[in-house]
Design an enzyme around this catalytic site. Structure first.
Site, PDB file in Angstrom:
ATOM      1  N   GLU A   1       0.787  -1.344  -0.343  1.00 22.99           N
ATOM      2  CA  GLU A   1      -0.147   0.213   0.185  1.00 22.99           C
ATOM      3  C   GLU A   1       1.100   1.228   0.049  1.00 22.99           C
ATOM      4  O   GLU A   1       1.337   1.049   1.037  1.00 22.99           O
ATOM      5  CB  GLU A   1      -1.061   0.007   1.456  1.00 22.99           C
ATOM      6  CG  GLU A   1      -1.879   1.019   1.670  1.00 22.99           C
ATOM      7  CD  GLU A   1      -2.404   1.386   2.460  1.00 22.99           C
ATOM      8  OE1 GLU A   1      -3.265   2.127   1.939  1.00 22.99           O
ATOM      9  OE2 GLU A   1      -2.151   2.026   3.225  1.00 22.99           O
TER      10      GLU A   1
ATOM     11  N   ASP B   1     -10.513   2.625   2.485  1.00 23.58           N
ATOM     12  CA  ASP B   1      -9.963   3.998   2.691  1.00 23.58           C
ATOM     13  C   ASP B   1     -11.408   5.370   2.564  1.00 23.58           C
ATOM     14  O   ASP B   1     -10.633   6.292   2.125  1.00 23.58           O
ATOM     15  CB  ASP B   1      -8.710   4.203   2.902  1.00 23.58           C
ATOM     16  CG  ASP B   1      -8.034   3.350   4.260  1.00 23.58           C
ATOM     17  OD1 ASP B   1      -8.375   3.378   5.112  1.00 23.58           O
ATOM     18  OD2 ASP B   1      -6.426   2.967   3.499  1.00 23.58           O
TER      19      ASP B   1
HETATM   20  C1  GLC Z   1      -3.774   1.813   5.819  1.00 24.63           C
HETATM   21  C2  GLC Z   1      -5.218   0.926   5.900  1.00 24.63           C
HETATM   22  C3  GLC Z   1      -6.005   2.003   6.786  1.00 24.63           C
HETATM   23  C4  GLC Z   1      -5.776   2.908   8.221  1.00 24.63           C
HETATM   24  C5  GLC Z   1      -4.155   2.835   8.157  1.00 24.63           C
HETATM   25  C6  GLC Z   1      -3.399   2.611   9.579  1.00 24.63           C
HETATM   26  O1  GLC Z   1      -4.050   2.915   5.558  1.00 24.63           O
HETATM   27  O2  GLC Z   1      -5.443   1.390   5.015  1.00 24.63           O
HETATM   28  O3  GLC Z   1      -7.023   2.151   6.855  1.00 24.63           O
HETATM   29  O4  GLC Z   1      -6.079   3.100   9.237  1.00 24.63           O
HETATM   30  O5  GLC Z   1      -3.039   1.809   7.399  1.00 24.63           O
HETATM   31  O6  GLC Z   1      -3.169   1.573   9.655  1.00 24.63           O
END
Ligand code: GLC
Length: 536
Positions: A270, A332
């Site tokens: 991510e 998100d």
């Molecule tokens: C990532 C996740 C999100 C979470 C963040 C902190 O962006 O997708 O949902 O709040 O990390 O872990």
């Protein structure tokens, strides 16, 4: 890319499709209003029917749930809300029996503040785990060590009165960041990966990969000249020193090395960064992530030129052995049907499923589900609670899956943890399976064509046209060519390519197919129509 497709050893995560399950909201099996592992197992038939290859499940580990599972207190357990380790084993076994793959969420950047490692770390300055987290002294005036901000609001530093230091948290103060410069932290987390890989898990989606290393001098982040008050307060600064540090690639390479000791596993990162930086996560010198998530379709303006340009830039920036991927939505971000509207959500599906590279689908987007308005008393997301009213809350995109017209849309016998969309009596899997023209059936047709045709799941991409509302491109192998034409506007449009005379057969449209599917020359598109044509 134009070589013989059959000769290429493509892997499942290249030719296949990934489906994201948000476990709290997919299927409840024990009547507590919250989805669970057994619920997911019961719905595998649906995923198989839809034609996807792999499911990625957001975190299911023990957690105080300050950030709905992204605050983990035990990396090798299962939260009782979701079931037991036996339930997990059963789900994994059944997933594999159905010929599907299972990808877990790995959250290595931070733990829960309730994780035993952090409890030890904060117990005293000389605790052996002190250096597992990021502790810094206050400035002489008592203020935090630097100006870094938390993504979820306020300073990223939390004062610990007992040991008289600050600790760093990129997200909530309940999510302290681990110190990835510490070899013990690295080895421990690599062992967490081995634990799940040994069980047979097929890969990881790695949470906030670009956050894992921070500047070792803790320099202040510079102000962001493009900041506007309507933006998230976090955007006031450019995160120059708090994210995307060069050393992160060494860590990603170590993770990849672990994956490579197993057969055909995948590591997905991510990463929210501009393309030129994003592609460095394929690896700098040593192999990195197989798939650094490409989120461009989530943030791009919805018009032909911007999208065509983004595709070209991405294709151009990919390293020679880097496999592309595309994402339309996640837990998100606002849902695609809300971002572009119901009609264009169908065009978006066609785009996602005909581009070159692994598509990731977010649960219920295939139903055209939109963001659900959550009344203030029902708000769950800590981000919305911290910074209300800015539209940052993520509850609207995490509402329960809509299965049928029964009570609670077949999601649960009890009241769901988040409200259902009001349209669930009509917008649900069962109803859409009965309706050939539904968006669900469009998804299914597009997926099955993509799976069947090497030109679509492995062939090359050739841009053709991007003007006004029309976006057109080819997907091809030596033996077959598909033409994709998308009308991104609401008005009818004619497509007349300058240097070719398209001849072939219209295979899929976002709209009802005409009786005569032969294409010969100029194409007439209805408003919001997309077409996939097999050229002669
Ligand atoms: C990532 C996740 C999100 C979470 C963040 C902190 O962006 O997708 O949902 O709040 O990390 O872990």
């Amino acid at each position: 890319m134009n070589g013989s497709v059959a000769a290429q050893p493509y892997l499942w995560w290249q030719t296949g499709l990934i489906y994201q399950v948000y476990p709290r909201s997919f299927q409840d099996s024990n009547g507590d209003g919250i989805g669970d592992l057994e619920g997911i197992r019961q719905r595998l038939d649906y995923l198989k029917w839809l034609g996807i290859n792999a499911l990625w499940i957001s975190p299911i580990y023990p957690s105080p749930m300050a950030d709905f599972g992204y605050d983990i207190s035990d990396y090798t357990g299962i939260h009782p809300l979701f079931g037991s380790m036996d339930d997990f084993n059963r789900l994994l076994e059944e997933t594999h029996r159905q010929g599907l793959k299972l990808i877990l969420d790995l959250v290595p950047n931070h733990t829960s503040h309730q994780h035993p490692w952090f409890l030890e770390s904060r117990s005293s300055r000389d605790n052996p785990k002190r250096d597992w987290y990021l502790w810094q002294d206050a400035k002489p005036d008592g203020s935090p060590p630097n100006n870094w901000l938390s993504v979820f609001g306020g300073s990223a530093w939390e004062w610990d009165p007992q040991t008289q230091q600050y600790y760093y948290h990129a997200y909530l103060k309940e999510q302290p960041d681990l110190n990835w410069r510490n070899p013990r932290v690295q080895e421990t987390m690599l062992n967490v990966m081995r634990f799940w890989l040994d069980k047979g898990v097929d890969g990881f989606r790695v949470d906030v990969m670009w956050h894992m290393m921070k500047d070792d001098q803790w320099r202040d982040n510079p102000p962001n000249p493009d900041y506007k008050p309507s933006m998230s307060p976090y955007k006031q600064l450019k995160p120059t020193y708090s994210v995307d540090q060069p050393e992160v690639h060494q860590v990603v390479a170590k993770m990849r090395q672990v994956m490579d000791q197993y057969h055909e596993r995948v590591i997905i990162g991510e990463i929210y960064l501009p393309i030129q930086q994003l592609v460095t996560y394929y690896g700098m010198g040593r192999p990195g992530a197989h798939l650094p998530f490409n989120f461009q379709l989530i943030s791009l303006p919805w018009n032909a030129r911007d999208i065509a340009l983004a595709i070209d830039q991405y294709e151009g920036a990919l390293p020679s052995d880097g496999w592309p991927n595309w994402v339309l939505g996640n837990h998100d971000k606002s849902r695609i049907a809300s971002r572009v509207g119901q009609a264009q959500a169908r065009v978006a599906a066609m785009l996602l499923l005909t581009l070159r590279g692994t598509p990731t689908l977010y649960y219920a987007d295939e139903l055209g589900l939109q963001d659900v308005l959550i009344p203030p008393r029902l708000v769950q997301d800590p981000w919305e609670k911290n910074e209300p009213g800015l539209g940052l809350g993520r509850d609207p995109v995490r509402t329960p899956m809509q299965w049928d017209a029964s009570n609670n849309a077949g999601f649960s016998d009890a009241e769901p943890w988040l409200p259902l969309s009001h349209d669930h009596p009509k917008k649900n899997v069962a109803a859409q399976q009965e309706d050939e023209q539904s968006i669900l059936m469009l998804y299914k047709k597009l997926i099955s064509l993509r799976q069947a045709e090497p030109a679509l799941h492995a062939g090359s991409y050739r841009p053709l046209h991007a003007e006004g509302d029309l976006l057109a491109y080819l997907r091809l192998t030596e033996s077959k060519t598909f033409l994709v034409v998308l009308n991104l506007g609401h008005a009818p449009a004619l497509f007349k390519p300058a240097d070719m005379e398209p001849k072939g057969e219209l295979l899929i449209s976002t709209h009802p197919l005409p009786n005569d599917k032969l294409v010969n020359g100029t194409l007439k598109l209805r408003g919001d129509e997309g077409m996939v044509i097999r050229l002669d």
